[in-house]
Design an enzyme around this catalytic site. Structure first.
Site, PDB file in Angstrom:
ATOM      1  N   SER A  39      -5.124  32.435  38.461  1.00 33.20           N
ATOM      2  CA  SER A  39      -4.008  32.502  37.517  1.00 33.20           C
ATOM      3  C   SER A  39      -4.459  32.215  36.084  1.00 33.20           C
ATOM      4  O   SER A  39      -5.211  32.989  35.509  1.00 33.20           O
ATOM      5  CB  SER A  39      -2.904  31.540  37.975  1.00 33.20           C
ATOM      6  OG  SER A  39      -1.700  31.764  37.298  1.00 33.20           O
ATOM      7  N   ASP A  61     -13.811  39.469  27.774  1.00 30.17           N
ATOM      8  CA  ASP A  61     -13.530  40.764  27.158  1.00 30.17           C
ATOM      9  C   ASP A  61     -13.783  40.756  25.663  1.00 30.17           C
ATOM     10  O   ASP A  61     -14.068  41.808  25.066  1.00 30.17           O
ATOM     11  CB  ASP A  61     -12.085  41.170  27.427  1.00 30.17           C
ATOM     12  CG  ASP A  61     -11.893  41.703  28.848  1.00 30.17           C
ATOM     13  OD1 ASP A  61     -12.841  41.591  29.657  1.00 30.17           O
ATOM     14  OD2 ASP A  61     -10.797  42.218  29.155  1.00 30.17           O
ATOM     15  N   LYS A 106      -5.137  36.086  41.270  1.00 30.53           N
ATOM     16  CA  LYS A 106      -3.690  35.943  41.103  1.00 30.53           C
ATOM     17  C   LYS A 106      -3.332  36.387  39.689  1.00 30.53           C
ATOM     18  O   LYS A 106      -3.394  35.606  38.740  1.00 30.53           O
ATOM     19  CB  LYS A 106      -3.230  34.504  41.341  1.00 30.53           C
ATOM     20  CG  LYS A 106      -1.711  34.359  41.222  1.00 30.53           C
ATOM     21  CD  LYS A 106      -1.273  32.914  41.359  1.00 30.53           C
ATOM     22  CE  LYS A 106       0.238  32.823  41.150  1.00 30.53           C
ATOM     23  NZ  LYS A 106       0.649  33.208  39.789  1.00 30.53           N
TER      24      LYS A 106
END
Length: 447
Positions: free
Chosen positions: A316, A327, A341
């Site tokens: 999560s 990224d 998740k």
């Protein structure tokens, strides 16, 4: 920095009742719901049209309800039966949507504030009532007793868990000092384990840090709570001040077996380590479910390299933070594939004090990739060593939960990671910090 984030969190909470009111009247394309009612129509049809639910489905529900009331072997209270029906509406949606009675809703709030009475473990209830351990929280009774990520609790105090076991605060909560005996199924063990845990008041210090060697710091985040971002900033500043020069040459950020928590807290920590770029976006079916978070100027590490350590128990909000730093090419991710998740749950309060925890959106990393049922794949893949290696790969992932939300990039059978324990992964992450800068897309396998 980030003055709008707490306001956004409050706005989402305040908007929840209005959002809940919208949900029942939305009809999917092709639903045979009645949209227009003429005067003189059947009152049942009028009610059906007002709710947006097909009349035939209402009649089928009432028939089953009456059958239970009249013929079940024992009398059933109307309130209890209706409560079971409401929970059933959510049970088959996905593993994270749930009906929370008042006590459960209060316990949910306690968890985000970091203080409650229990054993100190983040769990996922399975449809059959058994409980899957996402991660034990650091320095809690569960962790000290040897509960591990990936364990499945099948009985408590000799009583087999069923869907009804989750009613109220559940069997794992209880008075500090009381002992609970857990029957645990663990991958690699020939028979269930019997583990006794003494409950305590769980006051989780979600951040701790130390120097690994001159110039290189280590910060462990065990969960994302209301004060975690503030604690992270103060811990980082303390380590910087203790380095002599006031600057660090590198940081190992340990998110292993961190089950997640508050999204806004993970966003704040990502912002602390970024000067610009996206952090995370959420997309759902309603406008209130769509959000996008971006970094503001002010990298507290002043560009020094960061290595993020993850494993199968990182879920999560942990995956949001790791994905944002990866990224933006701000950090190298080291460890094993994360839990996957990638869905957002909104707590919708009801007028009787109960709440509905409903999956309303998916998380997307800055590059537009969905985390759901896929997780974050490390740049540097680590595998367990020694006697724990055989049991560490426990087929433990969101993609393997019954009824999980389908992932955009899900690949069946390839989503489970390893649980990484001990200091060896920390040493591997430190070694990555000392390497010359390389592309964040490079991948290396290490023993």
């Amino acid at each position: 920095m980030r003055p709008t984030l707490p306001i956004l969190a409050i706005a989402l909470l305040l908007a929840a009742p209005a959002f809940a009111q919208q949900l029942p009247v939305e009809a999917q394309d092709g639903d045979p719901a009645v949209d227009v009612v003429e005067p003189g129509d059947d009152p049942d049809a009028v009610e059906s049209a007002a709710s947006g639910v097909p009349l035939e489905e209402i009649k089928r529900y009432v028939a089953v309800y009456n059958a239970i009331k009249e013929a079940y072997v024992e009398p059933v209270d109307d309130k209890a039966l209706m409560g079971s029906a409401i929970r059933g509406l959510l049970l088959d949606l996905d593993p994270h949507s749930a009906y929370l009675d008042r006590d459960d809703a209060e316990a949910f709030d306690e968890d985000t504030n970091g203080a409650y009475d229990g054993i100190g473990v983040e769990v996922q209830q399975l449809p059959d009532g058994k409980v899957k351990v996402i991660a034990p929280i650091d320095d809690t009774p569960a962790a000290r007793a040897g509960i591990k990520a990936g364990d499945t609790i099948i009985a408590v105090d000799g009583k087999t868990l069923t869907p009804a076991s989750a009613e109220g605060q559940g069997p794992l909560r209880g008075e500090p000092g009381s002992t609970v005996k857990l029957t645990v199924v663990r991958e690699g063990e020939p028979k269930p384990l019997q583990i006794s845990v003494t409950r305590g008041t769980i006051k989780v210090a979600s951040v701790r840090g130390r120097m690994l060697e001159p110039g290189y710091a280590y910060i462990r985040i065990s969960a994302f709570q209301a004060d975690t971002a503030t604690d992270f900033e103060s811990t980082l500043k303390r380590l910087q001040a203790g380095s002599g020069s006031g600057k660090l040459r590198g940081l190992v950020l340990d998110l292993r077996s961190n089950p997640g928590g508050l999204l806004t807290t993970a966003v704040q920590i990502a912002d602390d380590l970024l000067d610009a770029g996206g952090i995370v976006s959420t997309r759902g079916r309603t406008p209130i479910s769509d959000a996008k978070f971006s970094a503001t100027p002010g990298d507290l590490m002043q560009g020094a390299p960061v290595a993020v350590l993850v494993d199968a128990g990182s879920a999560s909000a942990s995956e949001v933070l790791a994905g944002a730093l990866h990224d933006n090419k701000r950090a190298r991710v080291v460890g094993s594939r994360t839990f996957g998740k990638g869905s957002v749950q909104t707590l919708l309060p009801l007028d009787n004090g109960d709440s509905v925890k409903l999956t309303t959106a998916r998380y997307y990393t800055p590059s537009g990739k969905s985390i759901q049922a896929r997780g974050i794949e490390p740049d540097v893949v680590l595998q367990p060593e020694g006697k724990e290696a055989a049991a560490a790969h426990a087929d433990y992932a969101e993609a393997l939960l019954p009824g999980h939300l389908q992932g955009d990039e899900e690949v069946a059978g390839s989503n489970a990671g390893d649980v990484l324990e001990g200091d060896a992964p920390i040493a591997a992450a430190l070694a990555e910090l000392k390497k010359p800068a390389v592309s964040a897309s490079a991948s290396v396998e290490r023993p």
